[in-house]
Design a protein around this motif. Structure first.
Motif, PDB file in Angstrom:
ATOM      1  N   ALA A  46     -24.106  75.138  31.381  1.00 20.25           N
ATOM      2  CA  ALA A  46     -23.502  74.329  30.521  1.00 20.25           C
ATOM      3  C   ALA A  46     -22.046  74.869  30.087  1.00 20.25           C
ATOM      4  N   VAL A  47     -20.937  74.239  30.220  1.00 20.65           N
ATOM      5  CA  VAL A  47     -19.514  74.810  29.813  1.00 20.65           C
ATOM      6  C   VAL A  47     -18.744  73.893  29.162  1.00 20.65           C
ATOM      7  N   ASN A  48     -18.133  74.272  27.884  1.00 23.96           N
ATOM      8  CA  ASN A  48     -17.497  73.389  27.285  1.00 23.96           C
ATOM      9  C   ASN A  48     -15.870  73.098  27.636  1.00 23.96           C
ATOM     10  N   TYR A  49     -15.317  72.203  27.265  1.00 22.28           N
ATOM     11  CA  TYR A  49     -14.147  71.629  27.678  1.00 22.28           C
ATOM     12  C   TYR A  49     -13.041  73.016  27.621  1.00 22.28           C
ATOM     13  N   ALA A  50     -12.922  73.878  26.774  1.00 22.28           N
ATOM     14  CA  ALA A  50     -12.033  74.988  26.608  1.00 22.28           C
ATOM     15  C   ALA A  50     -12.319  75.756  27.638  1.00 22.28           C
ATOM     16  N   ALA A  51     -13.558  76.135  28.082  1.00 21.56           N
ATOM     17  CA  ALA A  51     -13.751  77.117  28.948  1.00 21.56           C
ATOM     18  C   ALA A  51     -13.444  76.668  30.410  1.00 21.56           C
ATOM     19  N   ARG A  52     -13.597  75.151  30.678  1.00 20.73           N
ATOM     20  CA  ARG A  52     -13.080  74.618  31.915  1.00 20.73           C
ATOM     21  C   ARG A  52     -11.791  74.580  32.021  1.00 20.73           C
ATOM     22  N   ALA A  53     -11.093  74.467  30.839  1.00 17.59           N
ATOM     23  CA  ALA A  53      -9.495  74.641  31.088  1.00 17.59           C
ATOM     24  C   ALA A  53      -9.019  75.753  31.440  1.00 17.59           C
ATOM     25  N   SER A  54      -9.950  76.931  31.314  1.00 18.59           N
ATOM     26  CA  SER A  54      -9.781  78.390  31.802  1.00 18.59           C
ATOM     27  C   SER A  54     -10.106  78.354  33.453  1.00 18.59           C
ATOM     28  N   GLY A  55     -10.847  77.502  34.013  1.00 12.94           N
ATOM     29  CA  GLY A  55     -11.213  77.605  35.176  1.00 12.94           C
ATOM     30  C   GLY A  55     -12.811  77.934  35.294  1.00 12.94           C
ATOM     31  N   VAL A  56     -13.392  77.943  34.291  1.00 12.43           N
ATOM     32  CA  VAL A  56     -14.940  78.210  34.401  1.00 12.43           C
ATOM     33  C   VAL A  56     -15.695  77.095  34.462  1.00 12.43           C
ATOM     34  N   VAL A  57     -16.635  76.997  35.247  1.00 14.95           N
ATOM     35  CA  VAL A  57     -17.300  75.713  35.729  1.00 14.95           C
ATOM     36  C   VAL A  57     -18.804  76.150  35.825  1.00 14.95           C
ATOM     37  N   ARG A  58     -19.565  74.878  35.600  1.00 12.18           N
ATOM     38  CA  ARG A  58     -21.023  75.117  35.594  1.00 12.18           C
ATOM     39  C   ARG A  58     -21.464  76.017  37.025  1.00 12.18           C
ATOM     40  N   HIS A  59     -22.565  76.572  36.695  1.00 18.09           N
ATOM     41  CA  HIS A  59     -23.068  77.377  37.952  1.00 18.09           C
ATOM     42  C   HIS A  59     -22.215  78.481  38.289  1.00 18.09           C
ATOM     43  N   ASP A  60     -21.109  78.962  37.568  1.00 15.23           N
ATOM     44  CA  ASP A  60     -20.571  80.224  37.796  1.00 15.23           C
ATOM     45  C   ASP A  60     -21.393  81.113  37.285  1.00 15.23           C
ATOM     46  N   ARG A  61     -21.174  82.282  37.856  1.00 16.95           N
ATOM     47  CA  ARG A  61     -21.961  83.482  37.430  1.00 16.95           C
ATOM     48  C   ARG A  61     -21.405  84.183  36.156  1.00 16.95           C
TER      49      ARG A  61
END
Length: 69
Positions: free
Chosen positions: A21-36
């Motif tokens: 699970a990834v919040n919107y702030a992390a997604r804005a930095s390019g982090v996505v679900r299933h990233d290591r």
């Protein structure tokens, strides 16, 4: 502001070496679900809160407590 975590603080839920699970702030930095985890740390320059969850143990407790009844 649930759990007293600012909305703009990158946050992800970690299971073993992957993110589930990834919040919107992390997604804005390019982090996505299933990233290591190592990829996520690199993308946000080590400024991400990671919360570890042992999902099989969590589900075992929920079944015992009847969470899904």
């Amino acid at each position: 502001m649930r759990l007293n975590i600012p909305w703009d603080q990158p946050l992800a839920v970690q299971q073993w070496e992957g993110l589930i699970a990834v919040n919107y702030a992390a997604r804005a930095s390019g982090v996505v679900r299933h990233d290591r985890v190592s990829e996520a740390l690199h993308k946000v320059y080590l400024d991400i809160d990671l919360t570890f969850v042992n999902l099989p143990k969590f589900l075992q407790c929920c079944n015992y407590l009847g969470c899904f009844d």
